[in-house]
Design a protein around this motif. Sequence first.
Motif, PDB file in Angstrom:
ATOM      1  N   LEU A   1      63.671  86.336   2.384  1.00 52.24           N
ATOM      2  CA  LEU A   1      63.292  84.946   2.128  1.00 52.24           C
ATOM      3  C   LEU A   1      62.807  84.774   0.690  1.00 52.24           C
ATOM      4  O   LEU A   1      63.159  83.797   0.009  1.00 52.24           O
ATOM      5  CB  LEU A   1      62.188  84.535   3.108  1.00 52.24           C
ATOM      6  N   GLN A   2      62.057  85.721   0.238  1.00 50.81           N
ATOM      7  CA  GLN A   2      61.530  85.666  -1.136  1.00 50.81           C
ATOM      8  C   GLN A   2      62.682  85.660  -2.146  1.00 50.81           C
ATOM      9  O   GLN A   2      62.692  84.869  -3.101  1.00 50.81           O
ATOM     10  CB  GLN A   2      60.620  86.876  -1.382  1.00 50.81           C
ATOM     11  N   MET A   3      63.669  86.545  -1.953  1.00 41.85           N
ATOM     12  CA  MET A   3      64.813  86.616  -2.861  1.00 41.85           C
ATOM     13  C   MET A   3      65.635  85.321  -2.834  1.00 41.85           C
ATOM     14  O   MET A   3      66.086  84.830  -3.871  1.00 41.85           O
ATOM     15  CB  MET A   3      65.710  87.804  -2.481  1.00 41.85           C
ATOM     16  N   MET A   4      65.796  84.784  -1.632  1.00 40.46           N
ATOM     17  CA  MET A   4      66.597  83.568  -1.500  1.00 40.46           C
ATOM     18  C   MET A   4      65.926  82.383  -2.198  1.00 40.46           C
ATOM     19  O   MET A   4      66.578  81.582  -2.878  1.00 40.46           O
ATOM     20  CB  MET A   4      66.808  83.237  -0.014  1.00 40.46           C
ATOM     21  N   VAL A   5      64.592  82.254  -2.008  1.00 38.04           N
ATOM     22  CA  VAL A   5      63.854  81.168  -2.665  1.00 38.04           C
ATOM     23  C   VAL A   5      63.959  81.299  -4.184  1.00 38.04           C
ATOM     24  O   VAL A   5      64.151  80.321  -4.909  1.00 38.04           O
ATOM     25  CB  VAL A   5      62.377  81.160  -2.215  1.00 38.04           C
ATOM     26  N   HIS A   6      63.828  82.546  -4.664  1.00 38.50           N
ATOM     27  CA  HIS A   6      63.924  82.791  -6.109  1.00 38.50           C
ATOM     28  C   HIS A   6      65.275  82.304  -6.644  1.00 38.50           C
ATOM     29  O   HIS A   6      65.350  81.607  -7.664  1.00 38.50           O
ATOM     30  CB  HIS A   6      63.752  84.290  -6.376  1.00 38.50           C
ATOM     31  N   CYS A   7      66.349  82.684  -5.934  1.00 35.45           N
ATOM     32  CA  CYS A   7      67.686  82.311  -6.393  1.00 35.45           C
ATOM     33  C   CYS A   7      67.902  80.799  -6.288  1.00 35.45           C
ATOM     34  O   CYS A   7      68.541  80.178  -7.140  1.00 35.45           O
ATOM     35  CB  CYS A   7      68.744  83.044  -5.565  1.00 35.45           C
TER      36      CYS A   7
END
Length: 466
Positions: A55-61
């Motif tokens: 989730l963290q990676m997706m939000v960042h992207c």
Amino acid sequence: MCTTYTNYTTTYNNNSTTVEPNFCLARNLVSRFNWSCSADLTSACQPGASQNMALQMMVHCWVENMRSRVEVLLTPPVATVLEQAVSTTVVILLALEEVQNSSLHVSENIRLSVLSSVVRYLERENNFDKKRVLLQCFGRVLTSLMQTARDGTSDESSVIKEYFSIPLSRLRSVLSSAHITTIRLILQYYNRNKDTLQLPDLYLSTMVSVLFQTHLVKDGSLFPELAPLLAAATPADIQALPSMQNNNNVRETINRNLKYMTLEQRRAFGLWFSKVMSPSDITRGHESLIRDTGNLIAYLPFHNFQHLLPAQLLDGLEILQRNTLTSLKQEFISNSIISTYRNLTAQDLTRLGNLSCLADPEDLLVYKDTEVFSVIREIVMNCTHEGLSLPSLLVSSLLLNSTELKVPSLLSSDRLAELAHLLPLLGLPFLQGLTPSQLHSIPPCPSLRFIQPCAGFHYYRQAVHK
């Protein structure tokens, strides 16, 4: 996305054969959304990676891609709605981070973003009055933000660098209100960059004055970090230092840095140190008092210094000699040691060196028939070589009794040339024992022709020649 991820991880953990080898859902979703993303997705693609990590990676992207498109694609009304959506999303993520007691790095990224904005503001703003409000009134907040940025960004240095651009007229007020953590960051930055900063002496002096009078009073542990700035302190600020004389770290810091200071600054530290070194403290001290204290003790005022005991002086002789001593202190050391001890060894006298020449001649003549007398003679000859003024009684008493000088007429011209600087001090009877040719071969006293007794020797030689 959360449902998809749950189904994926359930299938993966059940070792279903339908899952492709090396398949990564986070990377697959980024590709399907057609996002270009600079984030390293490796951690989210590891076997057993948590849902929070993905989730963290997706939000960042997602945020990264929105940022690049917002200005170009959105109309003002839509941009307003999007801002509200982003704000709500951030609040939700912060709540999620807090409730789950795990880090999505949302707070950290907010802090870094704010710090970056502050840095850009400081770089663009030319009006220092506006900058001063930020540095002086919000210094503690900035420090908190900078502590978040310790992992490699240059924003911390950019903010701290601004403190070295403060106009001199405002420096005292800004630094006085700075938080102690900010002060430490300022000192660390100065220690790393002092050669390139090239700050004026008055600027450094003002900095030290504020740190001494405001921050050091509150936190004495700051003193070792002030070491590179000690040489910029004024004697008045040094004497007004808070009471830290018995702190070993403080004393060691001063001892290491005295060599970089002026004599006036060293004496100011001596006056400050004398506040805890009363005559009774000195006389009650151990024999190793000078060695235990270090260089600082050499700069005590003489009314304190004169209470040092002969045993303490002899034990700490090397400490004293490597510092700048007044002639009065030198004479005191010499007379205290040599008049007290009547059994000094050749090593003791060698340690004393030229200080021996300041002793009472009678105290040196005690060693006349001992094996150390030759050492004393060499020391006295060295003193005369260096132009030190010595009593003629001392020189004649020490040297005329040597075998080679008992018959002056037997001395070779080479030996006379070596002794030329001593001859005026050996007295008229010795000079009368020299032949006219010997007198003629002796070079004149350089730069001392008009100073007694060298002038007397000069005129005597001229008279013999005539």
